[in-house]
Design an enzyme around this catalytic site. Structure first.
Site, short mmCIF file in Angstrom:
data_model
loop_
_atom_site.label_atom_id
_atom_site.label_comp_id
_atom_site.label_asym_id
_atom_site.label_seq_id
_atom_site.Cartn_x
_atom_site.Cartn_y
_atom_site.Cartn_z
N ARG A 50 19.71 -54.38 -69.08
CA ARG A 50 20.56 -53.53 -69.93
C ARG A 50 20.74 -52.15 -69.30
O ARG A 50 21.81 -51.55 -69.33
CB ARG A 50 19.94 -53.39 -71.34
CG ARG A 50 20.62 -52.32 -72.15
CD ARG A 50 20.39 -52.38 -73.65
NE ARG A 50 19.08 -52.80 -74.08
CZ ARG A 50 17.97 -52.04 -74.08
NH1 ARG A 50 18.03 -50.79 -73.69
NH2 ARG A 50 16.82 -52.54 -74.49
N TYR A 102 46.50 -46.81 -78.33
CA TYR A 102 46.19 -48.24 -78.54
C TYR A 102 45.63 -48.44 -79.95
O TYR A 102 44.76 -47.67 -80.39
CB TYR A 102 45.21 -48.70 -77.46
CG TYR A 102 44.61 -50.05 -77.73
CD1 TYR A 102 45.41 -51.18 -77.86
CD2 TYR A 102 43.23 -50.20 -77.88
CE1 TYR A 102 44.86 -52.43 -78.14
CE2 TYR A 102 42.67 -51.44 -78.15
CZ TYR A 102 43.49 -52.54 -78.27
OH TYR A 102 42.95 -53.77 -78.56
N ASP A 174 42.73 -42.64 -70.93
CA ASP A 174 42.68 -44.10 -70.86
C ASP A 174 43.69 -44.53 -69.80
O ASP A 174 44.90 -44.38 -69.99
CB ASP A 174 43.02 -44.69 -72.24
CG ASP A 174 42.86 -46.21 -72.27
OD1 ASP A 174 43.09 -46.85 -71.23
OD2 ASP A 174 42.54 -46.76 -73.34
N LYS A 199 42.11 -55.86 -68.21
CA LYS A 199 43.53 -55.87 -67.86
C LYS A 199 43.72 -55.92 -66.34
O LYS A 199 43.23 -56.83 -65.71
CB LYS A 199 44.20 -54.67 -68.53
CG LYS A 199 43.81 -54.49 -70.01
CD LYS A 199 44.33 -55.62 -70.84
CE LYS A 199 43.84 -55.76 -72.27
NZ LYS A 199 43.08 -54.81 -72.96
N1 PLP Z 1 42.74 -49.28 -74.09
C1 PLP Z 1 43.94 -49.86 -73.96
C2 PLP Z 1 45.10 -49.04 -73.48
C3 PLP Z 1 44.11 -51.21 -74.28
O1 PLP Z 1 45.32 -51.77 -74.16
C4 PLP Z 1 42.98 -51.94 -74.73
C5 PLP Z 1 43.12 -53.37 -75.09
O2 PLP Z 1 44.19 -53.91 -75.19
C6 PLP Z 1 41.76 -51.29 -74.86
C7 PLP Z 1 41.67 -49.97 -74.52
C8 PLP Z 1 40.54 -52.03 -75.37
O3 PLP Z 1 40.05 -52.86 -74.38
P1 PLP Z 1 39.23 -54.23 -74.66
O4 PLP Z 1 40.16 -55.17 -75.31
O5 PLP Z 1 38.78 -54.64 -73.29
O6 PLP Z 1 38.09 -53.88 -75.55
#
Ligand code: PLP
Length: 382
Positions: A50, A102, A174, A199
């Protein structure tokens, strides 16, 4: 690794030929949860999975190098990465977030705000007056997401970071939609870069993961402490798969964004689409900023179907090359309906304020041939 190394070289070479045990060229996958002590009170480099893991550490080094940060923490998901940044804030700290961030990030911020752990104010960060009014409230953190999801709005990272610094706020960006190959938020003034590695970074739609990269070493230590404390760290096998996918990021992205530009141009000329949101189009409101701060326009776009909401399922049913699914950034093209999928957790009022209509569809362009994708979207309108 020297500062001068290019992203392509980092991708191809990080962790290669470092295994002194067996001479494995590619970094081995260490699944073990525990590591023995050399003797009484004599710890080796690793002790418990961890806290740290050799495979996960190679991925963290790669992401830190690509983002030009001091270090990174690999998390179990993108949302765990978002939450890890929140761990560094004091109780009740104010966050200034984009009004069209998001949906999952919005849900987390709202839930933590309801518990009085943080306070959040949402603004259109391209509206200088609204942003300045929010900054006047002296936030602890400014959250940036560019281009925004799903409307592909672009904000000026350098200008926002400068304004945030002037009021003593930290800045987190982000960078999921562009990846460090197309945007370097730390070079533009961000303190933290957050990724859903699910992604583009993994790119093969077979892992859920995330990461936080920090500009300063002291922040990296804090992030590591909290990730271990809360158990947010990513699994070794996921890290290994993500590292494997990451190696080809530059070639995937290059091809995907070339195709996205062709698809956007073709749809713009088709009256069945009320709007095409792609920062690579000269008509896009964020085109000039994107051109200045990004190395490319990315492979995400959204389209608004001309007509009533009831044509959405008809259009989606006819599509054959695009799979109706959440997520983005993989080798396969995906279509999603933000109002009922990615942004369903937002209230209809919040969606309306953010400009997310019921006829809006988001496209993630994969590695299929551009002609096949364009033909598929066009036949679905007939
Ligand atoms: N940030 C963005 C811009 C996203 O599109 C997403 C998920 O679609 C996330 C964060 C969250 O990521 P995760 O689905 O890997 O938890």
């Amino acid at each position: 690794m020297t500062e001068l190394e290019s992203d392509e070289t980092i991708l191809a070479s990080i962790g290669v030929d470092e295994d002194r045990g067996e001479g494995a060229v590619m970094p081995p996958l260490y699944l073990s949860s525990s590591y023995s002590l050399e003797g009484f009170q004599k710890k080796r480099g690793y002790d418990y999975g961890r806290t740290a893991n050799p495979t996960r550490d190679v991925l963290a080094r790669a992401l830190a190098a690509l983002e030009r940060g001091a270090g990174a923490v690999v998390t179990s998901s993108g949302m765990a990465a978002v939450d890890l940044v929140l761990c560094l804030l004091d109780a009740g700290a104010l966050i200034v977030a984009p009004h069209d961030c998001y949906g999952g990030t919005w849900r987390l911020f709202e839930a933590r705000a309801r518990k009085k752990q943080i306070e959040v104010v949402y603004v259109d960060q391209s509206d200088a007056e609204a942003l300045n009014a929010a900054l006047a409230r002296k936030p602890a953190l400014v959250w940036i997401e560019t281009p925004s999801n799903p409307l592909m709005r672009v904000v000026d990272v350098e200008a926002i970071a400068r304004a945030a610094k002037a009021v003593g706020a930290r800045v987190a960006a982000d960078n999921t939609f562009l990846s460090p190959l197309l945007l370097k938020p730390i070079a533009l003034g961000a303190d933290f870069v957050v990724h859903s590695t699910t992604k583009y970074l993994n790119g093969h739609s077979d892992v859920v993961g995330g990461a936080v990269v920090a500009k300063d070493a002291a922040d990296v230590e804090q992030l590591k402490w909290w990730a271990n404390c809360c158990g947010l760290t990513g699994a070794p096998f996921d890290s290994w798969l993500t590292l494997r996918g990451l190696r080809t990021l530059s070639v995937r992205l290059e091809r995907q964004q070339k195709t996205a530009a062709k698809v956007a141009a073709a749809l713009l000329a088709n009256s069945a689409f009320r709007a095409v949101h792609y920062p690579g189009l000269e008509s896009h409101s964020g085109h000039a900023i994107a051109k200045r701060q990004q190395k490319g326009f990315g492979a995400m776009l959204s389209i608004d179907l001309a007509g009533e909401a009831r044509i959405v399922p008809v259009f989606l049913d006819k599509l054959q090359r695009f799979t109706l699914a959440q997520s983005l950034g993989g080798v396969e093209s995906l279509v999603s309906h933000p109002a009922t999928m990615t942004h369903a957790s937002m209230t209809p009022e919040a969606r309306a304020r953010a400009g997310i209509t019921d006829t809006l569809l988001r496209l993630s362009i994969g590695l299929e041939h551009e002609d096949d994708l364009i033909a598929d979207l066009e036949q679905a309108t007939r």
